[in-house]
Design a protein around this motif. Structure first.
Motif, PDB file in Angstrom:
ATOM      1  N   THR A  66      -2.746  14.408   4.369  1.00  0.00           N
ATOM      2  CA  THR A  66      -1.600  14.970   4.113  1.00  0.00           C
ATOM      3  C   THR A  66      -0.210  13.466   4.991  1.00  0.00           C
ATOM      4  O   THR A  66      -0.463  13.596   5.890  1.00  0.00           O
ATOM      5  CB  THR A  66      -0.937  16.425   4.996  1.00  0.00           C
ATOM      6  N   LEU A  67       0.710  13.077   4.005  1.00  0.00           N
ATOM      7  CA  LEU A  67       1.058  12.331   4.401  1.00  0.00           C
ATOM      8  C   LEU A  67       2.749  12.767   4.882  1.00  0.00           C
ATOM      9  O   LEU A  67       2.561  13.295   4.072  1.00  0.00           O
ATOM     10  CB  LEU A  67       1.206  10.694   3.986  1.00  0.00           C
ATOM     11  N   GLU A  68       3.609  12.089   5.986  1.00  0.00           N
ATOM     12  CA  GLU A  68       4.621  12.357   6.168  1.00  0.00           C
ATOM     13  C   GLU A  68       5.803  11.372   5.403  1.00  0.00           C
ATOM     14  O   GLU A  68       4.868   9.726   6.093  1.00  0.00           O
ATOM     15  CB  GLU A  68       4.960  13.404   7.228  1.00  0.00           C
ATOM     16  N   HIS A  81       3.666   7.816   7.288  1.00  0.00           N
ATOM     17  CA  HIS A  81       2.492   8.596   8.830  1.00  0.00           C
ATOM     18  C   HIS A  81       0.997   9.069   7.899  1.00  0.00           C
ATOM     19  O   HIS A  81       1.659  10.692   7.816  1.00  0.00           O
ATOM     20  CB  HIS A  81       3.199   8.424  10.175  1.00  0.00           C
ATOM     21  N   LEU A  82       0.071   9.018   8.896  1.00  0.00           N
ATOM     22  CA  LEU A  82      -0.422  10.311   8.253  1.00  0.00           C
ATOM     23  C   LEU A  82      -0.040  11.935   9.496  1.00  0.00           C
ATOM     24  O   LEU A  82       0.227  11.475  10.817  1.00  0.00           O
ATOM     25  CB  LEU A  82      -1.770  10.151   8.864  1.00  0.00           C
ATOM     26  N   VAL A  83      -0.392  12.929   9.031  1.00  0.00           N
ATOM     27  CA  VAL A  83       0.418  14.216   9.458  1.00  0.00           C
ATOM     28  C   VAL A  83      -1.092  14.708   9.504  1.00  0.00           C
ATOM     29  O   VAL A  83      -1.748  15.342  11.587  1.00  0.00           O
ATOM     30  CB  VAL A  83       1.079  14.736   8.767  1.00  0.00           C
ATOM     31  N   LYS A  84      -2.172  14.911   9.131  1.00  0.00           N
ATOM     32  CA  LYS A  84      -3.387  15.130   9.167  1.00  0.00           C
ATOM     33  C   LYS A  84      -4.449  15.228   8.199  1.00  0.00           C
ATOM     34  O   LYS A  84      -4.347  14.540   7.004  1.00  0.00           O
ATOM     35  CB  LYS A  84      -3.340  16.931   9.415  1.00  0.00           C
ATOM     36  N   ALA A  90      -5.635   8.625  12.153  1.00  0.00           N
ATOM     37  CA  ALA A  90      -3.859   7.428  11.866  1.00  0.00           C
ATOM     38  C   ALA A  90      -4.281   6.859  10.165  1.00  0.00           C
ATOM     39  O   ALA A  90      -4.854   5.933   9.690  1.00  0.00           O
ATOM     40  CB  ALA A  90      -4.266   7.424  12.742  1.00  0.00           C
ATOM     41  N   GLN A  91      -2.885   7.257   9.636  1.00  0.00           N
ATOM     42  CA  GLN A  91      -2.376   5.908   8.357  1.00  0.00           C
ATOM     43  C   GLN A  91      -0.994   5.894   8.713  1.00  0.00           C
ATOM     44  O   GLN A  91      -0.386   6.748   8.980  1.00  0.00           O
ATOM     45  CB  GLN A  91      -2.941   6.526   7.626  1.00  0.00           C
ATOM     46  N   VAL A 106       7.537  -6.658  -4.349  1.00  0.00           N
ATOM     47  CA  VAL A 106       6.353  -5.078  -3.641  1.00  0.00           C
ATOM     48  C   VAL A 106       5.423  -5.665  -2.552  1.00  0.00           C
ATOM     49  O   VAL A 106       4.587  -6.625  -3.117  1.00  0.00           O
ATOM     50  CB  VAL A 106       6.344  -4.355  -4.778  1.00  0.00           C
ATOM     51  N   THR A 107       6.050  -5.837  -1.333  1.00  0.00           N
ATOM     52  CA  THR A 107       5.009  -5.472  -0.415  1.00  0.00           C
ATOM     53  C   THR A 107       4.412  -4.679   0.218  1.00  0.00           C
ATOM     54  O   THR A 107       5.329  -3.367   0.589  1.00  0.00           O
ATOM     55  CB  THR A 107       5.749  -6.685   0.857  1.00  0.00           C
ATOM     56  N   TYR A 108       2.890  -4.222   0.280  1.00  0.00           N
ATOM     57  CA  TYR A 108       2.970  -3.127   0.892  1.00  0.00           C
ATOM     58  C   TYR A 108       2.213  -3.914   2.437  1.00  0.00           C
ATOM     59  O   TYR A 108       0.829  -3.882   2.515  1.00  0.00           O
ATOM     60  CB  TYR A 108       1.409  -3.100   0.070  1.00  0.00           C
ATOM     61  N   THR A 109       1.778  -2.632   3.583  1.00  0.00           N
ATOM     62  CA  THR A 109       1.783  -2.897   4.433  1.00  0.00           C
ATOM     63  C   THR A 109       0.741  -1.731   4.710  1.00  0.00           C
ATOM     64  O   THR A 109       1.397  -0.471   4.230  1.00  0.00           O
ATOM     65  CB  THR A 109       2.676  -2.825   5.521  1.00  0.00           C
ATOM     66  N   LEU A 110      -0.392  -1.574   5.369  1.00  0.00           N
ATOM     67  CA  LEU A 110      -0.949   0.226   5.285  1.00  0.00           C
ATOM     68  C   LEU A 110      -1.905  -1.006   6.302  1.00  0.00           C
ATOM     69  O   LEU A 110      -2.341  -1.714   7.015  1.00  0.00           O
ATOM     70  CB  LEU A 110      -2.275  -0.009   4.351  1.00  0.00           C
ATOM     71  N   SER A 111      -1.974   0.456   7.522  1.00  0.00           N
ATOM     72  CA  SER A 111      -3.116   0.568   8.579  1.00  0.00           C
ATOM     73  C   SER A 111      -4.074   1.684   8.653  1.00  0.00           C
ATOM     74  O   SER A 111      -3.001   2.901   9.032  1.00  0.00           O
ATOM     75  CB  SER A 111      -2.071   0.125   9.654  1.00  0.00           C
ATOM     76  N   VAL A 112      -5.181   1.788   8.827  1.00  0.00           N
ATOM     77  CA  VAL A 112      -5.612   2.841   8.741  1.00  0.00           C
ATOM     78  C   VAL A 112      -6.827   3.034   9.779  1.00  0.00           C
ATOM     79  O   VAL A 112      -7.440   1.667  10.429  1.00  0.00           O
ATOM     80  CB  VAL A 112      -6.750   3.136   7.477  1.00  0.00           C
TER      81      VAL A 112
END
Length: 145
Positions: A66-68, A81-84, A90-91, A106-112
């Motif tokens: 789930t993401l918020e 961000h990651l809720v669960k 984390a995301q 379009v710029t996409y930034t991601l951290s997992v």
């Protein structure tokens, strides 16, 4: 915080069209390869998705999380961000849209951060692959509207 990966792509569509594609979570299973199910759990006062549950299946990877979301008032960015999650601890992510004449950058930034340890090099390669596919799918969908 984990390292971030960032990629950009030029989409031959205006920001409103692109943000419309990003915000249409119910349609994700139609145009993304990995997203199998999506459920909007909560909306903000403007009717935009606030919390969204995803079921994802990709080669060698299956997750439910789930993401918020936080939508910028100017309509040019959305972050989450990651809720669960099952496989993720984390995301954090963000789409940033920059008008470029008749097109949009379009710029996409991601951290997992995964629940299971993964060597940084492999994690970054996985993030890059996920982002590359996501941007190309988004481009194809937005340009097809």
């Amino acid at each position: 915080m984990a390292d971030e990966s960032t990629q950009s792509i030029i989409v031959e569509a205006d920001p409103d069209t692109i943000m419309g594609v990003i915000a249409d979570f119910a349609a994700y299973p139609e145009w993304t390869g990995a997203v199998k199910e999506v459920e909007v759990l909560a909306e903000d006062d403007d009717g935009q998705a606030k919390q969204v549950h995803f079921t994802v299946e990709a080669v060698m990877f299956k997750d439910s999380y789930t993401l918020e979301y936080e939508w910028a008032t100017d309509g040019l960015s959305v972050s989450w961000h990651l809720v669960k999650g099952q496989m993720q601890k984390a995301q954090r992510g963000r789409y940033l849209l920059e008008p470029q004449g008749d097109a949009t950058k379009v710029t996409y930034t991601l951290s997992v951060t995964l629940a299971v340890p993964m060597i940084g090099l492999f994690r970054r390669k996985a993030e890059k692959t996920i982002m590359d596919i996501a941007l190309k799918d988004l481009k194809r969908r937005a340009e097809g509207l």
